[in-house]
Design a protein around this motif. Structure first.
Motif, PDB file in Angstrom:
ATOM      1  N   MET A  65       0.825  -1.204   0.000  1.00 56.15           N
ATOM      2  CA  MET A  65       0.000   0.000   0.000  1.00 56.15           C
ATOM      3  C   MET A  65       0.867   1.265   0.000  1.00 56.15           C
ATOM      4  O   MET A  65       0.551   2.245  -0.666  1.00 56.15           O
ATOM      5  CB  MET A  65      -0.928  -0.023   1.219  1.00 56.15           C
ATOM      6  CG  MET A  65      -1.975  -1.127   1.161  1.00 56.15           C
ATOM      7  SD  MET A  65      -2.923  -1.288   2.701  1.00 56.15           S
ATOM      8  CE  MET A  65      -3.772   0.287   2.734  1.00 56.15           C
ATOM      9  N   LEU A  66       1.975   1.214   0.742  1.00 54.14           N
ATOM     10  CA  LEU A  66       2.877   2.372   0.747  1.00 54.14           C
ATOM     11  C   LEU A  66       3.550   2.562  -0.605  1.00 54.14           C
ATOM     12  O   LEU A  66       3.775   3.693  -1.048  1.00 54.14           O
ATOM     13  CB  LEU A  66       3.940   2.202   1.842  1.00 54.14           C
ATOM     14  CG  LEU A  66       3.449   2.339   3.280  1.00 54.14           C
ATOM     15  CD1 LEU A  66       4.569   2.041   4.264  1.00 54.14           C
ATOM     16  CD2 LEU A  66       2.876   3.734   3.536  1.00 54.14           C
ATOM     17  N   ASP A  68       2.201   1.876  -3.436  1.00 58.03           N
ATOM     18  CA  ASP A  68       1.179   2.511  -4.270  1.00 58.03           C
ATOM     19  C   ASP A  68       1.042   4.003  -3.949  1.00 58.03           C
ATOM     20  O   ASP A  68       0.795   4.820  -4.833  1.00 58.03           O
ATOM     21  CB  ASP A  68      -0.170   1.819  -4.059  1.00 58.03           C
ATOM     22  CG  ASP A  68      -0.199   0.423  -4.661  1.00 58.03           C
ATOM     23  OD1 ASP A  68       0.620   0.151  -5.559  1.00 58.03           O
ATOM     24  OD2 ASP A  68      -1.039  -0.387  -4.221  1.00 58.03           O
ATOM     25  N   HIS A  69       1.198   4.339  -2.683  1.00 55.60           N
ATOM     26  CA  HIS A  69       0.983   5.727  -2.260  1.00 55.60           C
ATOM     27  C   HIS A  69       2.191   6.613  -2.569  1.00 55.60           C
ATOM     28  O   HIS A  69       2.051   7.734  -3.057  1.00 55.60           O
ATOM     29  CB  HIS A  69       0.683   5.757  -0.760  1.00 55.60           C
ATOM     30  CG  HIS A  69       0.412   7.123  -0.215  1.00 55.60           C
ATOM     31  ND1 HIS A  69      -0.722   7.847  -0.540  1.00 55.60           N
ATOM     32  CD2 HIS A  69       1.130   7.909   0.626  1.00 55.60           C
ATOM     33  CE1 HIS A  69      -0.692   9.012   0.076  1.00 55.60           C
ATOM     34  NE2 HIS A  69       0.421   9.075   0.794  1.00 55.60           N
ATOM     35  N   TRP A  70       3.396   6.122  -2.265  1.00 59.22           N
ATOM     36  CA  TRP A  70       4.616   6.917  -2.446  1.00 59.22           C
ATOM     37  C   TRP A  70       5.260   6.743  -3.820  1.00 59.22           C
ATOM     38  O   TRP A  70       6.007   7.592  -4.269  1.00 59.22           O
ATOM     39  CB  TRP A  70       5.662   6.518  -1.398  1.00 59.22           C
ATOM     40  CG  TRP A  70       5.331   6.912   0.001  1.00 59.22           C
ATOM     41  CD1 TRP A  70       4.491   7.915   0.387  1.00 59.22           C
ATOM     42  CD2 TRP A  70       5.840   6.316   1.189  1.00 59.22           C
ATOM     43  NE1 TRP A  70       4.446   7.985   1.759  1.00 59.22           N
ATOM     44  CE2 TRP A  70       5.263   7.011   2.284  1.00 59.22           C
ATOM     45  CE3 TRP A  70       6.709   5.277   1.463  1.00 59.22           C
ATOM     46  CZ2 TRP A  70       5.542   6.695   3.603  1.00 59.22           C
ATOM     47  CZ3 TRP A  70       7.001   4.959   2.774  1.00 59.22           C
ATOM     48  CH2 TRP A  70       6.418   5.656   3.826  1.00 59.22           C
ATOM     49  N   SER A  75       9.717   3.518  -1.600  1.00 61.24           N
ATOM     50  CA  SER A  75       9.559   2.373  -0.704  1.00 61.24           C
ATOM     51  C   SER A  75      10.790   1.473  -0.737  1.00 61.24           C
ATOM     52  O   SER A  75      11.215   0.937   0.287  1.00 61.24           O
ATOM     53  CB  SER A  75       8.309   1.573  -1.087  1.00 61.24           C
ATOM     54  OG  SER A  75       7.143   2.291  -0.754  1.00 61.24           O
ATOM     55  N   ARG A 192       2.893   7.850  -9.248  1.00 63.14           N
ATOM     56  CA  ARG A 192       2.028   7.085  -8.354  1.00 63.14           C
ATOM     57  C   ARG A 192       0.897   6.451  -9.153  1.00 63.14           C
ATOM     58  O   ARG A 192       0.233   7.126  -9.941  1.00 63.14           O
ATOM     59  CB  ARG A 192       1.441   7.987  -7.270  1.00 63.14           C
ATOM     60  CG  ARG A 192       2.511   8.600  -6.372  1.00 63.14           C
ATOM     61  CD  ARG A 192       1.879   9.516  -5.344  1.00 63.14           C
ATOM     62  NE  ARG A 192       2.897  10.179  -4.528  1.00 63.14           N
ATOM     63  CZ  ARG A 192       2.627  11.054  -3.573  1.00 63.14           C
ATOM     64  NH1 ARG A 192       1.369  11.374  -3.316  1.00 63.14           N
ATOM     65  NH2 ARG A 192       3.595  11.599  -2.879  1.00 63.14           N
ATOM     66  N   LYS A 194      -2.637   5.057 -10.385  1.00 62.23           N
ATOM     67  CA  LYS A 194      -4.018   5.476 -10.166  1.00 62.23           C
ATOM     68  C   LYS A 194      -4.703   4.471  -9.262  1.00 62.23           C
ATOM     69  O   LYS A 194      -4.567   3.273  -9.425  1.00 62.23           O
ATOM     70  CB  LYS A 194      -4.775   5.566 -11.495  1.00 62.23           C
ATOM     71  CG  LYS A 194      -4.232   6.655 -12.411  1.00 62.23           C
ATOM     72  CD  LYS A 194      -5.024   6.689 -13.712  1.00 62.23           C
ATOM     73  CE  LYS A 194      -4.498   7.770 -14.633  1.00 62.23           C
ATOM     74  NZ  LYS A 194      -5.250   7.810 -15.903  1.00 62.23           N
ATOM     75  N   ARG A 195      -5.452   5.005  -8.319  1.00 58.84           N
ATOM     76  CA  ARG A 195      -6.130   4.130  -7.367  1.00 58.84           C
ATOM     77  C   ARG A 195      -7.570   3.932  -7.835  1.00 58.84           C
ATOM     78  O   ARG A 195      -8.317   4.887  -8.039  1.00 58.84           O
ATOM     79  CB  ARG A 195      -6.097   4.754  -5.967  1.00 58.84           C
ATOM     80  CG  ARG A 195      -4.683   4.882  -5.421  1.00 58.84           C
ATOM     81  CD  ARG A 195      -4.673   5.454  -4.024  1.00 58.84           C
ATOM     82  NE  ARG A 195      -5.162   6.831  -4.009  1.00 58.84           N
ATOM     83  CZ  ARG A 195      -5.272   7.556  -2.910  1.00 58.84           C
ATOM     84  NH1 ARG A 195      -4.950   7.042  -1.743  1.00 58.84           N
ATOM     85  NH2 ARG A 195      -5.722   8.803  -2.967  1.00 58.84           N
ATOM     86  N   ARG A 204     -10.055   4.226  -3.054  1.00 53.88           N
ATOM     87  CA  ARG A 204      -8.829   3.541  -2.669  1.00 53.88           C
ATOM     88  C   ARG A 204      -8.947   2.028  -2.849  1.00 53.88           C
ATOM     89  O   ARG A 204      -9.981   1.424  -2.559  1.00 53.88           O
ATOM     90  CB  ARG A 204      -8.516   3.841  -1.192  1.00 53.88           C
ATOM     91  CG  ARG A 204      -8.178   5.289  -0.921  1.00 53.88           C
ATOM     92  CD  ARG A 204      -7.775   5.458   0.523  1.00 53.88           C
ATOM     93  NE  ARG A 204      -8.862   5.025   1.415  1.00 53.88           N
ATOM     94  CZ  ARG A 204      -8.707   4.834   2.721  1.00 53.88           C
ATOM     95  NH1 ARG A 204      -7.537   5.022   3.277  1.00 53.88           N
ATOM     96  NH2 ARG A 204      -9.726   4.463   3.465  1.00 53.88           N
ATOM     97  N   THR A 205      -7.823   1.407  -3.273  1.00 55.94           N
ATOM     98  CA  THR A 205      -7.804  -0.046  -3.392  1.00 55.94           C
ATOM     99  C   THR A 205      -7.902  -0.697  -2.032  1.00 55.94           C
ATOM    100  O   THR A 205      -8.265  -1.853  -1.920  1.00 55.94           O
ATOM    101  CB  THR A 205      -6.518  -0.509  -4.083  1.00 55.94           C
ATOM    102  OG1 THR A 205      -5.401   0.027  -3.359  1.00 55.94           O
ATOM    103  CG2 THR A 205      -6.455  -0.015  -5.509  1.00 55.94           C
TER     104      THR A 205
END
Length: 426
Positions: A65-66, A68-70, A75, A192, A194-195, A204-205
Motif C-alpha cells: 500500500m505504501l 502505491d501511495h509513495w 519504498s 504514483r 491510479k487508485r 482507494r484499493t
C-alpha cells in the motif's frame, strides 16, 4: 524466449541479488549467535526469529500500500534504510529487547523493499497486464537471482563468523549502504499508480481488503498454506538448534544452506514442470506430504545422542525434502490466489497481503510454541526434536484439506471473463 532485459530491469534484479546476499550473510546465523555467543534460551530465540518473520510477512500488505501511495522507488529506498537500521541495532544489542527491536526492523525493511521491487519490476518490464507472456519470464529471473544471493550469502557469512557475528553484521550493513546509493541514482522516479476499485471508480484499493478478510474459504486457504512458510522457516530455527545439539558448528549449517540453494537452482524449473502435469491442487498436496516427511526425518535425527555421519545424512535428507516441498508449493500458491478474487483484478494486493500476513502470524506462533516445547523437553524426559512432530501433523492436515479448498481453474476463467466484460463496458 524472454526478451533482452532492460537497463532498469537489470538494476532491479541486481538489487534483489545484493539484498539477498546481505540478508543471508546474517540471518541464517542469528540462531547460533543468539544461543551461542549471547546464551539465550530456545524460547527467546524462537520469539526473536518469529518476530522478524512476522514483521516482514505481516507488513507485506502495508508495504504494498505504501508503494502505491509513495511510488516504488521511495519504498525500495526506505526498505534499504530500515534494514540498515535493523542491522546496526543488532550489532549494538546487549539484551533481549534490543535484539527483538533489531530483528523487527530487519523484517520491516524487507516488507517495504520486496513488494515495491516486484511492482517496479513488472512496470519496468512492461508486464503489468496479468495475461502478459513476459511476466512469467521476468519473475523466473527474479527467483533465480534471489536464490543465487541465498547461495552466496551464507558462504560469506560463514567465512566472516571467524571474526564474530558482528563482522557479518558489518558486511551486511555495508552492502545495504552501497545498494541504497546505487538505487538512489539508477532508479527513475515512478508516477504514483491510479487508485481504483473493481467498479472503475477512483476510490482507494484498500477498500477491497474487507472482501479478502470476509472470504472464509480464502482465509482457510491462507491458514493452510501458512504451514509452508512455517516449515521453511525451520531452516533458520530448529535445524540450527539440532546441529548445535549434535555439536556441529556453523560450517555444517552453511553446508545445509548450500545444499538448499543448489537444489533450488537445479530443480526449480523441473519441479515447476511436474506441478503443471499434476495440477495445482494435487501438487500442493504432494508438496505438504514432502514437508511432513522432512520433519519425520528431522525428528529422527534429534533422537541421536552423538554427532556422526548418519545424523548429518538424515538432516541433509530432511533439508532436501523440505526444499522440494517448498519449491512445489510456493509458486503454486501464488498462482492460485487470483482464483479467489470475486471482482476481476480489484483487490489483488489485499489477497496477496492477507496470505503473507497469515504466514507471518503462523511463523510467530509456531516458533514460539516449538521454542517453548524444546526448552521444557528436558524436564518432561523426551527429546527436544520430537516437538517437530507438531509440524508433521500440520503439514499432513494441509495436504488432506487443501484440494477441497482451492477453486477450480474454470472458476478463475469465469472471473476473468467478467472482468474483461466490465472493462469493455467502462
Amino acid at each position: 524466449m524472454a526478451p533482452p532485459l532492460r537497463s532498469e530491469t537489470s538494476t532491479l534484479l541486481g538489487a534483489q541479488l545484493v539484498f539477498n546476499v546481505g540478508f543471508y550473510a546474517v540471518v541464517p546465523f542469528l540462531t547460533s549467535a543468539l544461543s551461542g555467543e549471547y546464551g539465550m534460551g530456545a524460547a527467546a530465540v524462537g520469539l526473536i526469529l518469529g518476530a522478524r518473520t512476522f514483521s516482514q510477512q505481516g507488513m507485506f500488505l502495508v508495504g504494498g500500500m505504501l508503494a502505491d501511495h509513495w511510488g516504488p522507488k521511495r519504498s525500495i529506498l526506505l526498505g534499504c534504510l530500515v534494514r540498515i537500521a535493523g542491522y546496526v541495532t543488532l550489532a549494538l544489542a546487549t539484551d533481549f529487547s534490543l535484539f527483538l527491536l533489531g530483528a523487527v526492523l530487519t523484517g520491516a525493511g524487507g516488507a517495504l523493499f520486496s513488494p515495491a521491487l516486484e511492482s517496479q519490476l513488472s512496470r519496468a518490464d512492461g508486464t503489468e497486464q496479468p495475461q502478459s507472456g513476459k511476466r512469467r519470464s521476468v519473475f523466473v529471473w527474479l527467483a533465480l537471482t534471489g536464490e543465487f544471493g541465498a547461495l552466496v550469502g551464507p558462504l560469506i557469512g560463514a567465512a566472516l563468523l571467524g571474526w564474530g557475528f558482528d563482522a557479518a553484521l558489518a558486511f551486511g550493513t555495508g552492502i545495504f549502504c552501497v545498494v541504497t546509493l546505487v538505487l538512489w541514482f539508477r532508479l527513475p522516479a515512478s508516477p504514483r499508480p491510479k487508485r481504483q476499485t473493481g467498479d472503475g471508480g477512483g476510490r482507494r484499493t484498500g477498500l477491497a481488503f474487507p472482501e479478502a478478510a470476509k472470504d472464509r474459504r480464502f482465509f482457510l486457504f491462507c491458514v493452510l498454506v501458512s504451514v509452508n512458510m512455517v516449515a521453511y522457516n525451520q531452516l533458520y530455527f530448529t535445524i540450527p538448534l539440532e546441529l548445535n545439539r549434535l555439536g556441529l558448528g556453523e560450517a555444517w549449517l552453511a553446508g545445509l544452506f548450500l545444499l538448499a540453494s543448489v537444489l533450488t537452482l537445479l530443480l526449480q524449473l523441473p519441479v515447476a514442470a511436474g506441478v503443471q502435469r499434476l495440477g495445482e491442487a494435487r501438487a500442493m498436496s504432494v508438496g505438504f506430504v514432502l514437508l511432513a516427511l522432512a520433519f519425520v526425518l528431522a525428528a529422527t535425527a534429534s533422537t541421536m545422542r552423538e554427532s556422526g555421519v548418519s545424523a548429518v545424512v538424515i538432516l541433509a535428507a530432511a533439508v532436501g525434502l523440505l526444499v522440494l516441498g517448498h519449491m512445489s508449493l510456493t509458486p503454486t500458491i501464488l498462482s492460485v490466489i487470483p482464483r479467489f478474487l470475486r471482482s476481476g483484478t480489484a483487490g489483488r494486493g489485499a489477497y496477496y497481503g492477507l496470505a503473507a500476513t497469515c504466514g507471518g502470524v503462523g511463523v510467530l506462533l509456531a516458533n514460539g510454541t516449538l521454542g517453548f516445547l524444546q526448552s521444557t523437553a528436558g524436564q518432561a524426559g523426551w527429546e527436544p526434536g520430537l516437538s517437530l512432530l507438531l509440524l508433521v501433523a500440520l503439514a499432513a492436515a494441509a495436504s488432506a484439506v487443501l484440494p477441497f479448498v482451492v477453486p477450480s481453474e474454470s472458476a478463475a476463467i469465469r472471473v476473468g471473463t467478467r472482468a474483461r466484460t466490465a472493462a469493455v463496458k467502462r
